[in-house]
Design an enzyme around this catalytic site. Structure first.
Site, mmCIF file in Angstrom:
data_model
loop_
_atom_site.group_PDB
_atom_site.id
_atom_site.type_symbol
_atom_site.label_atom_id
_atom_site.label_comp_id
_atom_site.label_asym_id
_atom_site.label_seq_id
_atom_site.Cartn_x
_atom_site.Cartn_y
_atom_site.Cartn_z
ATOM 1 N N HIS A 119 14.784 34.856 28.725
ATOM 2 C CA HIS A 119 13.971 33.873 29.442
ATOM 3 C C HIS A 119 14.690 33.330 30.775
ATOM 4 C CE1 HIS A 119 11.293 34.524 25.940
ATOM 5 N NE2 HIS A 119 12.327 34.471 25.355
ATOM 6 N N SER A 173 24.678 33.669 58.057
ATOM 7 C CA SER A 173 23.274 33.387 58.710
ATOM 8 C C SER A 173 23.594 33.051 60.144
ATOM 9 C CB SER A 173 22.639 32.114 58.106
ATOM 10 O OG SER A 173 21.883 31.283 58.746
ATOM 11 N N LYS A 207 26.304 29.541 55.296
ATOM 12 C CA LYS A 207 25.626 30.562 54.347
ATOM 13 C C LYS A 207 26.691 31.660 54.163
ATOM 14 C CE LYS A 207 22.133 30.429 52.788
ATOM 15 N NZ LYS A 207 20.605 30.814 53.215
ATOM 16 N N GLU A 228 20.068 42.295 48.044
ATOM 17 C CA GLU A 228 18.420 42.000 48.074
ATOM 18 C C GLU A 228 17.956 43.493 48.569
ATOM 19 O OE1 GLU A 228 18.096 37.542 49.522
ATOM 20 O OE2 GLU A 228 19.234 38.808 50.831
#
Ligand code: ARG
Length: 461
Positions: free
Chosen positions: A153, A274, A280, A287
């Site tokens: 979970h 970024s 970043k 992704e």
């Protein structure tokens, strides 16, 4: 090619609409391979003179050279790869070239060509998949003793060996190898000789073309042969499940590498920055692995839906089977081109991983099982341990910080040996059930995985 029956020229817009050259030109060499077997068979059964067959075969080889060198400029007006190659043969040999297509239809031809072509594709996929499995094995072996939090979970559950984690994904991809092997088996029958739908009045030897093309056997029913695309559905099923596995793995790594989890470190070479925020380091590769999954599954759905309403046997809708197939193959190959290397270079921030254990609550099951060993029924052990957890939460204490007297106040059944087992390493070491996370079980799993890749790999390549 069918001008005999027609009183009008095909409209230009129709040519553009029906052509499949943009989809099937890549099949050219496979188409020629199929034609060569057809020609050899035609000579064997007496439908071509030996010399005629030799001339056609030589011309086909020359055409293959023209295809491979890029000198062959196919024309959309000739609709597809099959017609372009046949037209070129006729251009070279005149009416002798016009003999090639006897006993054959593009319906059995395209099914044959696709299968021949897919062999090469599947071999490439198989070796990419094997490389991925090898990386996971190497990681599992190297990371066997690294402890990480395991989740259910998405809540911290129990400590596990990172090696065990990698082996979990190994199992997923091992099953994918079996699915790819099933897709491979599905293309291992020769459609050639099924004709347009019903076979041929000519004395074709289907066994011979099947053998020449190294298929296991000819397909059994001509109607089914030209109508079915199950063999592609088998590929899409493999690809969809594989993509799903990659996506779940990618999602894990994205989470574990986020600041909130923070114990996994992605290689810089597989991340991007970024344009605005200098700090970043984004997991874009992962992704995109996750992001492409929907497309791969979409191509499975696309084909199933296309097939659903089709009457027997060949219908032109089937030509569209290639569009999604190529897109899916290239997505899967793209994933295989980055994922193994990324995994090989992932590292663990062991200090951050250790920090996850500091509250000690991932060891609560170990307390309960300790009590079970001392004769407490599990449900009672669960409740007593739960109360101890509650007490720790209220007092701001870690579960593994309690002294024996404190434990005994909370749970009188606790034994002296509890304290020694209340650490993540012991918790992992003691989970020795078959398939469990203990270090020795992981070592066995790795050894078994190695012998699978060495001795039982179900694929060529
Ligand atoms: N380009 C077609 C395909 O890929 C070849 C078969 C065409 N057959 C026909 N009867 N029009 O399916």
């Amino acid at each position: 090619m069918w001008k005999g029956r027609f009183a009008q020229e095909t409209a230009a817009a129709v040519n553009a609409f029906t052509q499949s050259l943009d989809l099937d030109w890549r099949l050219a060499s496979s188409d020629i391979e199929g034609s060569r077997a057809h020609v050899a068979m035609l000579a064997e059964v007496g439908l071509l003179e030996t010399d005629e067959a030799r001339q056609i075969d030589e011309a086909l080889l020359q055409i293959d050279q023209e295809v491979r060198s890029g000198d062959f400029r196919p024309s959309e007006d000739l609709e597809d790869v099959h017609m372009n190659i046949e037209a070129r043969l006729i251009e070279k040999l005149g009416s002798l070239g016009a003999k090639l297509h006897m006993g054959r239809s593009r319906n059995d031809q395209v099914a044959t060509t696709m299968r021949l072509f897919l062999r090469g594709e599947y071999r490439r996929l198989a070796s990419g998949l094997k490389a991925l499995l090898e990386v996971l094995l190497a990681r599992a072996e190297a990371d066997r003793e690294i402890l990480i939090p395991g989740y259910t979970h998405l809540q911290q559950a129990q400590p596990i060996s990172l090696g065990h984690y990698w082996m979990g994904h190994f199992e997923c991809f091992r099953r994918d190898a079996r699915r790819l092997a099933a897709a491979f088996e599905a293309i291992d029958e020769s459609p050639l000789g099924a004709g347009a739908l019903a076979g041929s009045t000519l004395p074709l030897d289907r066994e011979m073309t099947s053998r020449l093309l190294r298929f296991a056997r000819p397909t059994r029913n001509s109607l089914d042969t030209v109508a079915q695309r199950d063999y592609l559905l088998d590929y899409h099923h493999f690809a969809s499940v594989f993509a799903l596995h990659c996506s779940r793995l990618a999602e894990d790594l994205i989470l574990y590498a986020s600041q909130e989890f923070g114990w996994l470190v992605l290689p810089d070479a597989y991340c991007t920055g970024s344009s605005m925020m200098p700090q970043k380091k984004n997991p874009d590769v992962l992704e995109l692995v996750r992001g492409r999954t929907g497309q791969v599954v979409g191509h499975l759905v696309d084909l199933i839906v296309s097939l659903k309403g089709l009457p027997s046997t060949y219908n032109r809708d089937l030509q569209e089977d290639k569009r999604g197939l190529w897109a899916s193959l290239s997505a899967v190959e793209a994933v295989l081109s980055v994922l193994p290397d990324l995994l090989a270079h992932v590292s663990v921030d062991e200090r951050r991983a250790q920090a996850a254990f500091e509250g000690g609550f991932l060891l609560a099951t170990d307390v309960a099982e300790h009590l079970v060993e001392r004769g407490v029924p599990f449900r009672e052990a669960h409740e007593k341990t739960g109360k101890a957890v509650r007490w720790c939460l209220d007092e701001g204490r870690a579960l593994d910080s309690l002294a024996l007297v404190e434990w005994r106040r909370l749970v009188p059944e606790v034994g002296e040996d509890l304290l020694a087992r209340l650490n993540a390493r012991e918790a992992v070491r003691l989970r020795r059930t078959y398939g469990g996370t203990s270090f020795e079980r992981v070592a066995e799993a790795v050894a078994e995985g190695r012998s699978f890749l060495r001795d039982s790999w179900p694929l060529e390549g």
